[in-house]
Design a protein around this motif. Sequence first.
Motif, mmCIF file in Angstrom:
data_model
loop_
_atom_site.group_PDB
_atom_site.id
_atom_site.type_symbol
_atom_site.label_atom_id
_atom_site.label_comp_id
_atom_site.label_asym_id
_atom_site.label_seq_id
_atom_site.Cartn_x
_atom_site.Cartn_y
_atom_site.Cartn_z
ATOM 1 N N GLU A 54 0.793 -1.009 0.144
ATOM 2 C CA GLU A 54 -0.281 0.058 -0.036
ATOM 3 C C GLU A 54 1.239 1.209 0.028
ATOM 4 N N ARG A 58 0.684 4.448 -2.494
ATOM 5 C CA ARG A 58 0.797 6.173 -1.978
ATOM 6 C C ARG A 58 1.985 6.330 -2.950
ATOM 7 N N THR A 61 0.666 7.396 -6.335
ATOM 8 C CA THR A 61 0.111 8.304 -6.806
ATOM 9 C C THR A 61 0.501 9.157 -6.910
ATOM 10 N N GLU A 235 -6.985 15.825 -4.462
ATOM 11 C CA GLU A 235 -6.869 14.517 -5.944
ATOM 12 C C GLU A 235 -6.162 13.571 -5.019
ATOM 13 N N THR A 237 -6.551 13.392 -1.468
ATOM 14 C CA THR A 237 -7.131 12.593 -0.642
ATOM 15 C C THR A 237 -8.001 11.382 -1.404
ATOM 16 N N ARG A 238 -8.576 11.947 -2.434
ATOM 17 C CA ARG A 238 -9.557 10.500 -3.628
ATOM 18 C C ARG A 238 -9.061 9.402 -3.828
ATOM 19 N N ARG A 239 -7.654 9.768 -4.143
ATOM 20 C CA ARG A 239 -6.739 8.063 -4.589
ATOM 21 C C ARG A 239 -6.667 7.268 -3.194
ATOM 22 N N ALA A 241 -7.826 7.633 -0.937
ATOM 23 C CA ALA A 241 -9.690 7.207 0.257
ATOM 24 C C ALA A 241 -9.938 6.153 -1.111
ATOM 25 N N GLY A 242 -10.082 5.894 -2.324
ATOM 26 C CA GLY A 242 -10.965 4.233 -3.259
ATOM 27 C C GLY A 242 -9.290 3.984 -3.429
ATOM 28 N N ASP A 243 -8.338 3.443 -2.261
ATOM 29 C CA ASP A 243 -7.628 2.332 -2.194
ATOM 30 C C ASP A 243 -7.720 1.283 -1.977
ATOM 31 N N TRP A 244 -7.489 -0.182 -2.187
ATOM 32 C CA TRP A 244 -7.590 -1.364 -1.602
ATOM 33 C C TRP A 244 -7.624 -1.734 -0.169
ATOM 34 N N PRO A 246 -7.988 1.873 2.338
ATOM 35 C CA PRO A 246 -8.207 2.985 2.262
ATOM 36 C C PRO A 246 -7.434 3.734 3.603
#
Length: 285
Positions: A54, A58, A61, A235, A237-239, A241-244, A246
């Motif tokens: 993870e 990050r 991302t 962006e 924050t959105r990515r 939160a949408g991770d496998w 979060p």
Amino acid sequence: MGRKRAGDRVVEQVDTGEAELVPDGDRAGSWTLLLDGAPQSHVDLTDPTHLEFEYVRRLATAIDLIAPPGAPLRVLHLGGGALTLPRYVSASRPRSAQRVVEVDGALVDLVRRVLPWPADPRLRVRVADAREALAGSRDASYDVVVADVFAGARTPAHLTSVEYAAEVARVLRPDGWYLANLADGPPLRHARGQVATVRSLLPHACLIGDAAVLRGRRYGNLVLLAGRTEPPVPELTRRAAGDWFPGRVVAGADLDRFAGGAGVVQDADATGSNPPPPGLFSTGR
């Protein structure tokens, strides 16, 4: 050099300890690198854009968001492991010029033999100490510096100080970014000190991680993104939160509170990061 196999597992003594390359039973062509039992890298040889860890997602991302999609970047990677992130950048941003600095020459040889990366003249790997490599780099020569350096599951002390951060800031272009993997646990003294230290030179920053780690409830990885301009917090924050798995992004006044009066780390008083708790990486073997 002491190489042995157990099934498809490769075990070899390298300069910094015992390295294991373990095939992923759930994903063909994928391997995990461990050093002295601590997971260091996961790499998919057939799809370098698949990122299992993870914190690596990050880091990736952040790199995705700091420049237009596909635009080549000049990237300095401090710490190589199995070259998961350099492989990702080569795939997602072709023509990027990347330099990887890894202190363990025997590990580089092992990865090159067993998990070879595609031939690319723009991707160069150098065996050297990270700070020495920084000192030998030109001013304003990189768009991104990524620090993911561990020795004995700890970030070495000489890569935690403001003198080190000053070298990072020097080699970054004016709109460049520093990314660091910070491993820490309660009470997060190392992470807080790193935020304070890096922001003294690269003032616009955010921290990405699991909420439980950010709150000091457990040991884990936090990703620090810092530069001279505002990071893309909405962006990110959105990515996250949408991770496998979060995550949260801490920035602005919340990051001020996180640092909480932590002092800037100097070479004279620098220490390595906190080690993981005993048994954290136990596999039961």
